[in-house]
Write a protein that holds these residues in place. Structure first.
Motif, PDB file in Angstrom:
ATOM      1  N   THR A   1      34.225   7.122  29.931  1.00  0.00           N
ATOM      2  CA  THR A   1      35.392   6.717  30.729  1.00  0.00           C
ATOM      3  C   THR A   1      34.966   6.238  32.101  1.00  0.00           C
ATOM      4  O   THR A   1      33.858   6.513  32.544  1.00  0.00           O
ATOM      5  CB  THR A   1      36.337   7.911  30.943  1.00  0.00           C
ATOM      6  N   ARG A   2      35.875   5.523  32.785  1.00  0.00           N
ATOM      7  CA  ARG A   2      35.601   5.224  34.184  1.00  0.00           C
ATOM      8  C   ARG A   2      36.778   5.534  35.086  1.00  0.00           C
ATOM      9  O   ARG A   2      36.704   5.317  36.286  1.00  0.00           O
ATOM     10  CB  ARG A   2      35.104   3.799  34.380  1.00  0.00           C
ATOM     11  N   SER A   3      37.879   6.079  34.540  1.00  0.00           N
ATOM     12  CA  SER A   3      38.960   6.499  35.431  1.00  0.00           C
ATOM     13  C   SER A   3      39.152   8.000  35.320  1.00  0.00           C
ATOM     14  O   SER A   3      38.780   8.625  34.327  1.00  0.00           O
ATOM     15  CB  SER A   3      40.268   5.784  35.082  1.00  0.00           C
ATOM     16  N   PHE A   4      39.725   8.563  36.372  1.00  0.00           N
ATOM     17  CA  PHE A   4      39.956  10.001  36.381  1.00  0.00           C
ATOM     18  C   PHE A   4      40.977  10.381  35.311  1.00  0.00           C
ATOM     19  O   PHE A   4      40.791  11.347  34.578  1.00  0.00           O
ATOM     20  CB  PHE A   4      40.453  10.450  37.755  1.00  0.00           C
ATOM     21  N   ARG A   5      42.051   9.618  35.238  1.00  0.00           N
ATOM     22  CA  ARG A   5      43.122   9.992  34.322  1.00  0.00           C
ATOM     23  C   ARG A   5      42.647   9.985  32.866  1.00  0.00           C
ATOM     24  O   ARG A   5      42.931  10.906  32.109  1.00  0.00           O
ATOM     25  CB  ARG A   5      44.321   9.054  34.496  1.00  0.00           C
TER      26      ARG A   5
ATOM     27  N   VAL B   1      34.703  17.886  29.693  1.00  0.00           N
ATOM     28  CA  VAL B   1      34.799  16.924  30.806  1.00  0.00           C
ATOM     29  C   VAL B   1      33.526  16.082  30.860  1.00  0.00           C
ATOM     30  O   VAL B   1      33.577  14.850  30.994  1.00  0.00           O
ATOM     31  CB  VAL B   1      35.003  17.659  32.149  1.00  0.00           C
TER      32      VAL B   1
ATOM     33  N   GLU C   1      35.454  -6.041  33.710  1.00  0.00           N
ATOM     34  CA  GLU C   1      36.220  -5.047  34.456  1.00  0.00           C
ATOM     35  C   GLU C   1      37.229  -5.720  35.368  1.00  0.00           C
ATOM     36  O   GLU C   1      37.105  -5.698  36.577  1.00  0.00           O
ATOM     37  CB  GLU C   1      35.279  -4.220  35.324  1.00  0.00           C
TER      38      GLU C   1
ATOM     39  N   THR D   1      39.616  10.379  31.820  1.00  0.00           N
ATOM     40  CA  THR D   1      38.696  11.503  31.666  1.00  0.00           C
ATOM     41  C   THR D   1      39.474  12.799  31.447  1.00  0.00           C
ATOM     42  O   THR D   1      39.147  13.604  30.575  1.00  0.00           O
ATOM     43  CB  THR D   1      37.809  11.648  32.921  1.00  0.00           C
TER      44      THR D   1
ATOM     45  N   GLN E   1      33.432  11.959  30.224  1.00  0.00           N
ATOM     46  CA  GLN E   1      33.054  10.977  31.237  1.00  0.00           C
ATOM     47  C   GLN E   1      31.840  10.136  30.854  1.00  0.00           C
ATOM     48  O   GLN E   1      31.471   9.222  31.582  1.00  0.00           O
ATOM     49  CB  GLN E   1      32.873  11.643  32.596  1.00  0.00           C
TER      50      GLN E   1
END
Lengths: 279, 260
Positions: free
Chosen positions: A213-217, A206, A277, A219, A210
């Motif tokens: 990444t910048r989104s939870f999904r 994890v 972004e 990640t 990260q």
């Protein structure tokens, strides 16, 4: 080389076990990291050791006693966190010490050697039985399925517990579910990474994901892939160099983190290369 | 599904609320009403119990005695969660794993599916509308951690608005937000208020919000010390009122040690 490995039954079983472990550990670990409970897995792993020893002592499959004791321990830990006041932290520490001391003592009483214990602490690719594999596969699928199907609700609980509670999400029930899933995952991973290092496979992939990444999904998915690669690579490497699988898996995952951190830092230093972004 | 709220029934009614936390009495017999469409601010020094009062009002802190009613329904039986938009303190907005603005605001849709289920097209449209409304339409896929404090605050407001809440309960939304962002926040809250959204706002300093406020309630040591128009909030003036004091009326409370 890979094909040659697959000639061995024990190796095939170890690789299947590693697949479920590598996917399940980060699947639940992502929620633990999100909630800033990265060390919870360590604690439950300690408690699971008492479960393993109970199995050795009573002749019941250690996987079964471990999942029961670890699950129970996870519920106690979560209840202490919910209702415990300032002494909660110390209560948790005592539970962890009790778990590891109880595990070693009961193993001694069972007449098993330190070498037996060692296999559960750091994993062992040669000891995964077919019966173990069914249990590992079944529990692994349950954990991955729950982490996927309930991901909007678990995300909300781990992102902002207060807001989730005001929204009517059953925060207590889902908190206990997360802890029990962590306990189940630890048992699934016990044969491959071992109880002392399983928490690393829940957290390090994890942390690696990260960096990029910048989104939870993203990640969540990337962490599962990194976990899978580390687990499979670690099992193969441990066979090649004749070492225990736990340390090789964890060192591979840490190497993955190193690479991700480096790439992440390079990308951030050259912002012109990142697409804007926008939606 | 919901009983229509009669115009004179308060959206929030707290009666005789007494709260003890860790053995310390934090609130004593507090009464607080918020009428439909009303903009109420809760003032008080650090430790006066204002945060505890709003947390008790939304059910995060249990009452020793007294009662809370939301839209005429006792809190314990209140199920229509989408009507409350809770905006907690921003300091806890960013969790241990990155999350985009879209993901965080989407979690505000959970009153519609608290136990199970993924967001559908209606949810996505509501998320986009709420994020647009707070002026962050171009940051939908940005990570929350990459936004400024004021922008993060707006994301939390969007999350509270995304189910069409009638009551916004906000815990110190202006804390750590610079004056420019406070002004745009005030503009946003003014728009919402004009649309009939009721607001209960805990504030440390009022700044540009001041003109929006219908009623101020001042807490001191867990007791309501004042309940009336902002202009009536009086007290000794402190040296350290504001950098931009010319724009604001100075408000103070007897014995308050906070920065206003």
């Amino acid at each position: 080389m890979m094909l040659e490995l697959l000639d061995f039954d024990f190796m095939r079983r170890a690789l299947v076990a590693a697949t479920f472990t590598g996917l399940a550990a980060p699947a639940i670990g992502t929620f633990l990291v999100q909630r800033r409970l990265a060390l919870l897995g360590d604690g439950i792993g300690h408690v699971a050791l008492t479960g393993v020893a109970l199995g050795l002592l009573t002749g019941v499959t250690p996987l079964i006693t471990a999942v029961l004791v670890a699950g129970l321990g996870a519920i106690v830990i979560e209840l202490l966190r919910m209702y415990g006041r300032t002494s909660g932290d110390v209560a948790l520490a005592m539970l962890f010490y009790g778990g590891i001391a109880g595990g070693v003592l009961l193993t001694n009483l069972a007449g098993d050697s330190a070498a037996t214990l060692n296999r559960y602490l750091f994993g062992s690719i040669t000891t995964v039985s077919t019966a173990d594999l069914w249990l590992i596969g079944g529990l692994g699928i349950v954990v991955i399925a729950i982490a996927t199907v309930l991901s909007p609700q678990l995300f909300a609980v781990c992102q902002d517990e207060d807001h989730a509670r005001v929204s009517g999400v059953p925060v207590r029930a889902y908190s206990i579910l997360i802890a029990v899933m962590a306990a189940v995952t630890i048992t699934v991973a016990m044969r491959t990474v071992g109880l002392l290092l399983v928490s690393a496979l829940m957290v390090v992939p994890v942390a690696a994901a990260q960096q990029l990444t910048r989104s939870f999904r993203t990640t969540h998915v990337a962490a599962m892939l990194i976990g899978l690669l580390a687990a499979l690579g670690g099992v193969v490497t441990s066979y090649e160099i004749d070492a225990q699988p736990g340390p090789t898996i964890v060192l591979l995952a840490l190497a993955g983190f190193g690479v991700a951190a480096l790439v992440g830092a390079l990308v951030r230093r050259r912002p012109a290369l990142i697409t804007p972004e926008s939606t | 599904m919901t009983q229509p709220t009669s115009s004179d029934q308060p959206v929030l009614r707290v009666t005789g609320a007494t709260v003890t936390l860790d053995g310390r009495r934090v609130l004593t017999g507090v009464d607080l009403d918020v009428a439909p469409g009303e903009f109420v601010t809760l003032l008080g020094a650090n430790g006066s119990g204002k945060s505890t009062l709003v947390r008790a009002a939304v059910g995060l802190v249990p009452l020793d005695s007294g009662s809370v009613e939301l839209f005429g329904t006792p809190l314990a039986r209140f199920r229509d969660r989408r009507r409350i938009g809770y905006v907690p303190q921003r300091s806890r907005a960013v969790a241990g794993v990155p999350a985009t603005v879209h993901e965080v605001v989407m979690s505000g849709r959970l009153p519609r599916r608290p136990y199970l289920g993924f967001g559908g097209r209606a949810d996505r449209e509501a998320v986009e509308a709420a994020v647009d409304r707070v002026g962050l339409g171009d940051r939908l896929r940005s990570s929350l951690a990459d936004l400024s404090g004021g922008q993060q605050q707006r994301v939390l407001i969007a999350r509270a608005l995304v189910t069409g809440a009638d009551l916004l309960v906000m815990d110190e939304p202006t804390a750590g937000v610079d004056h420019r962002h406070q002004e745009s926040l005030a503009e946003l809250l003014g728009d919402l208020s004009r649309d009939g959204v009721s607001v209960l706002l805990v504030a440390h300093e009022l700044g540009p919000m001041r003109v929006l406020i219908d009623r101020a309630v001042v807490l001191h040591d867990g007791v309501v010390r004042y309940d009336g128009p902002v202009s009536g909030v009086t007290g000794e003036e402190h040296e350290h009122v504001h950098h931009h004091a010319t724009r604001e009326t100075r408000i103070d409370v007897p014995g308050a040690e906070g920065v206003w």
